[in-house]
Scaffold this motif. Structure first.
Motif, PDB file in Angstrom:
ATOM      1  N   UNK A  90       0.831  -1.198   0.000  1.00  0.00           N
ATOM      2  CA  UNK A  90       0.000   0.000   0.000  1.00  0.00           C
ATOM      3  C   UNK A  90       0.868   1.252   0.000  1.00  0.00           C
ATOM      4  N   UNK A  91       0.548   2.160  -0.907  1.00  0.00           N
ATOM      5  CA  UNK A  91       1.188   3.470  -0.974  1.00  0.00           C
ATOM      6  C   UNK A  91       0.108   4.493  -0.631  1.00  0.00           C
ATOM      7  N   UNK A  92       0.397   5.400   0.276  1.00  0.00           N
ATOM      8  CA  UNK A  92      -0.563   6.439   0.653  1.00  0.00           C
ATOM      9  C   UNK A  92      -0.226   7.715  -0.107  1.00  0.00           C
ATOM     10  N   UNK A  93      -1.243   8.307  -0.716  1.00  0.00           N
ATOM     11  CA  UNK A  93      -1.042   9.565  -1.430  1.00  0.00           C
ATOM     12  C   UNK A  93      -2.359  10.328  -1.386  1.00  0.00           C
ATOM     13  N   UNK A  94      -2.323  11.539  -0.888  1.00  0.00           N
ATOM     14  CA  UNK A  94      -3.510  12.401  -0.795  1.00  0.00           C
ATOM     15  C   UNK A  94      -4.651  11.700  -0.063  1.00  0.00           C
ATOM     16  N   UNK A  95      -4.307  10.940   0.994  1.00  0.00           N
ATOM     17  CA  UNK A  95      -5.326  10.286   1.804  1.00  0.00           C
ATOM     18  C   UNK A  95      -5.928   9.028   1.201  1.00  0.00           C
ATOM     19  N   UNK A  96      -5.384   8.549   0.101  1.00  0.00           N
ATOM     20  CA  UNK A  96      -5.910   7.341  -0.552  1.00  0.00           C
ATOM     21  C   UNK A  96      -4.916   6.206  -0.433  1.00  0.00           C
ATOM     22  N   UNK A  97      -5.423   4.977  -0.453  1.00  0.00           N
ATOM     23  CA  UNK A  97      -4.546   3.804  -0.524  1.00  0.00           C
ATOM     24  C   UNK A  97      -4.428   3.422  -1.996  1.00  0.00           C
ATOM     25  N   UNK A  98      -3.194   3.368  -2.466  1.00  0.00           N
ATOM     26  CA  UNK A  98      -2.951   3.173  -3.890  1.00  0.00           C
ATOM     27  C   UNK A  98      -1.945   2.062  -4.140  1.00  0.00           C
ATOM     28  N   UNK A  99      -2.050   1.435  -5.313  1.00  0.00           N
ATOM     29  CA  UNK A  99      -1.052   0.459  -5.747  1.00  0.00           C
ATOM     30  C   UNK A  99       0.176   1.230  -6.244  1.00  0.00           C
ATOM     31  N   UNK A 100       1.235   0.518  -6.580  1.00  0.00           N
ATOM     32  CA  UNK A 100       2.479   1.147  -7.026  1.00  0.00           C
ATOM     33  C   UNK A 100       2.265   1.990  -8.280  1.00  0.00           C
ATOM     34  N   UNK A 101       1.524   1.459  -9.246  1.00  0.00           N
ATOM     35  CA  UNK A 101       1.324   2.168 -10.507  1.00  0.00           C
ATOM     36  C   UNK A 101       0.525   3.457 -10.296  1.00  0.00           C
ATOM     37  N   UNK A 102      -0.563   3.380  -9.536  1.00  0.00           N
ATOM     38  CA  UNK A 102      -1.411   4.562  -9.343  1.00  0.00           C
ATOM     39  C   UNK A 102      -0.760   5.615  -8.446  1.00  0.00           C
ATOM     40  N   UNK A 103       0.203   5.198  -7.628  1.00  0.00           N
ATOM     41  CA  UNK A 103       0.873   6.177  -6.762  1.00  0.00           C
ATOM     42  C   UNK A 103       2.044   6.859  -7.457  1.00  0.00           C
ATOM     43  N   UNK A 104       2.410   6.359  -8.634  1.00  0.00           N
ATOM     44  CA  UNK A 104       3.548   6.921  -9.367  1.00  0.00           C
ATOM     45  C   UNK A 104       3.209   8.306  -9.907  1.00  0.00           C
ATOM     46  N   UNK A 105       4.235   9.103 -10.146  1.00  0.00           N
ATOM     47  CA  UNK A 105       4.047  10.403 -10.784  1.00  0.00           C
ATOM     48  C   UNK A 105       3.510  10.190 -12.189  1.00  0.00           C
ATOM     49  N   UNK A 106       2.818  11.180 -12.720  1.00  0.00           N
ATOM     50  CA  UNK A 106       2.277  11.114 -14.078  1.00  0.00           C
ATOM     51  C   UNK A 106       3.228  11.847 -15.031  1.00  0.00           C
ATOM     52  N   UNK A 107       3.402  11.285 -16.217  1.00  0.00           N
ATOM     53  CA  UNK A 107       4.243  11.895 -17.238  1.00  0.00           C
ATOM     54  C   UNK A 107       3.639  13.238 -17.663  1.00  0.00           C
ATOM     55  N   UNK A 108       4.467  14.260 -17.761  1.00  0.00           N
ATOM     56  CA  UNK A 108       3.989  15.592 -18.138  1.00  0.00           C
ATOM     57  C   UNK A 108       3.561  15.657 -19.604  1.00  0.00           C
ATOM     58  N   UNK A 109       3.912  14.649 -20.392  1.00  0.00           N
ATOM     59  CA  UNK A 109       3.574  14.652 -21.817  1.00  0.00           C
ATOM     60  C   UNK A 109       2.359  13.798 -22.152  1.00  0.00           C
ATOM     61  N   UNK A 110       2.310  12.566 -21.614  1.00  0.00           N
ATOM     62  CA  UNK A 110       1.229  11.637 -21.981  1.00  0.00           C
ATOM     63  C   UNK A 110       0.275  11.342 -20.830  1.00  0.00           C
ATOM     64  N   UNK A 169      13.534  20.265 -16.235  1.00  0.00           N
ATOM     65  CA  UNK A 169      12.954  21.556 -15.864  1.00  0.00           C
ATOM     66  C   UNK A 169      11.716  21.382 -14.981  1.00  0.00           C
ATOM     67  N   UNK A 170      11.837  20.455 -14.004  1.00  0.00           N
ATOM     68  CA  UNK A 170      10.777  20.236 -13.030  1.00  0.00           C
ATOM     69  C   UNK A 170       9.617  19.378 -13.508  1.00  0.00           C
ATOM     70  N   UNK A 171       9.657  18.900 -14.735  1.00  0.00           N
ATOM     71  CA  UNK A 171       8.594  18.050 -15.263  1.00  0.00           C
ATOM     72  C   UNK A 171       9.045  16.599 -15.318  1.00  0.00           C
ATOM     73  N   UNK A 172       8.131  15.683 -14.965  1.00  0.00           N
ATOM     74  CA  UNK A 172       8.401  14.248 -14.996  1.00  0.00           C
ATOM     75  C   UNK A 172       8.045  13.727 -16.390  1.00  0.00           C
ATOM     76  N   UNK A 173       8.913  12.887 -16.939  1.00  0.00           N
ATOM     77  CA  UNK A 173       8.698  12.296 -18.270  1.00  0.00           C
ATOM     78  C   UNK A 173       8.804  10.778 -18.150  1.00  0.00           C
TER      79      UNK A 173
END
Length: 133
Positions: free
Chosen positions: A54-74, A85-89
């Protein structure tokens, strides 16, 4: 904080109800934040797949994939790729905007803002022969 695995606990003497499905818990179960769950009922709050860690993020219980950062492009979840430049790819988007080579390090170009490039393609080029100047 490091993800915490749910704790397997042997079956109780008194009947308990699963916090996920509200059915009686028989056999082994998982305990998480004061509730008991069947293994299949302790699911990610985002994608609803059973969670092993379990990964906690913003008060939710999330799996590894859903807790990961989102790509700034897709906008897909990403655990590999790069930060520029501060964006995740994600790995599939972290490529040169000109030659499409996969990047370990990205460079900006004053002539083409908003894109990332390999070192060679980031350099100014002659408009006639296309060689770096």
């Amino acid at each position: 904080p490091a993800p915490s695995p749910p704790t397997p606990i042997p079956p109780p003497i008194a009947a308990m109800k699963c916090k996920g499905c509200r059915q009686p818990v028989t056999g082994s179960y998982l305990s998480y934040e004061g509730g008991e769950y069947h293994a299949a009922c302790l699911v990610c709050d985002s994608c609803s797949i059973p969670i092993e860690r379990i990964h906690r993020k913003a008060g939710k219980k999330l799996c590894r994939v859903c807790s990961a950062d989102k790509c700034s492009q897709c906008d897909r979840p990403t655990v590999t790729g790069g930060i520029f430049q501060g964006q995740v790819w994600c790995k599939s988007c972290f490529v040169c905007g000109s030659c499409k080579t996969s990047l370990d390090k990205a460079y900006a170009s004053k002539d083409r803002p908003g894109k990332i490039f390999c070192k060679a393609c980031s350099l100014p080029h002659c408009c006639k022969c296309k060689k770096a100047v």
